[in-house]
Design a protein around this motif. Structure first.
Motif, PDB file in Angstrom:
ATOM      1  N   UNK A   1       0.827  -1.205   0.000  1.00  0.00           N
ATOM      2  CA  UNK A   1       0.000   0.000   0.000  1.00  0.00           C
ATOM      3  C   UNK A   1       0.862   1.255   0.000  1.00  0.00           C
ATOM      4  N   UNK A   2       2.010   1.181   0.674  1.00  0.00           N
ATOM      5  CA  UNK A   2       2.927   2.323   0.690  1.00  0.00           C
ATOM      6  C   UNK A   2       3.460   2.652  -0.695  1.00  0.00           C
ATOM      7  N   UNK A   3       3.623   1.654  -1.505  1.00  0.00           N
ATOM      8  CA  UNK A   3       4.155   1.859  -2.858  1.00  0.00           C
ATOM      9  C   UNK A   3       3.043   2.306  -3.808  1.00  0.00           C
ATOM     10  N   UNK A   4       1.879   1.646  -3.764  1.00  0.00           N
ATOM     11  CA  UNK A   4       0.831   1.893  -4.751  1.00  0.00           C
ATOM     12  C   UNK A   4      -0.073   3.075  -4.431  1.00  0.00           C
ATOM     13  N   UNK A   5      -0.157   3.499  -3.206  1.00  0.00           N
ATOM     14  CA  UNK A   5      -1.004   4.649  -2.865  1.00  0.00           C
ATOM     15  C   UNK A   5      -0.520   5.937  -3.540  1.00  0.00           C
TER      16      UNK A   5
END
Length: 100
Positions: A5-9
């Motif tokens: 989620x940290x990468x794709x948000x």
């Protein structure tokens, strides 16, 4: 927050922002419809003393032009040449416009 989620948000936020900016720029540069252009040119003619009902439009024959709005009353003729973006490119006037 999970590592995925940290990468794709942030990526999703950038894609959404790019889509919004693209939509706003596209909506701003979109050409108006034929009816709107004809009404706007007829309003110019009405400011000169004619009636809006004196006007009709036809497709332009020249490259770079979209419509020719022709307004005629008696011996007076006004032609408004509109470009592909709905802007007045040229105006031609013949005769003296009297109240019809």
């Amino acid at each position: 927050m999970t590592p995925g989620l940290r990468i794709w948000a942030p990526v999703a936020a950038l894609v959404a922002l790019a889509a919004l900016v693209g939509y706003l720029l596209g909506a701003r540069s979109a050409a108006p419809g034929e009816t709107e252009v004809i009404e706007r040119m007829a309003a110019l003619y009405a400011e000169e003393g004619g009636r809006i009902s004196d006007c009709a439009a036809r497709p332009a024959a020249s490259d770079g032009l979209w419509l020719v709005v022709r307004c005629a009353c008696g011996g007076a003729v006004r032609e408004y040449f509109v470009d592909v973006y709905g802007r007045l490119a040229h105006r031609r006037a013949e005769g003296v416009l009297m109240q019809c």
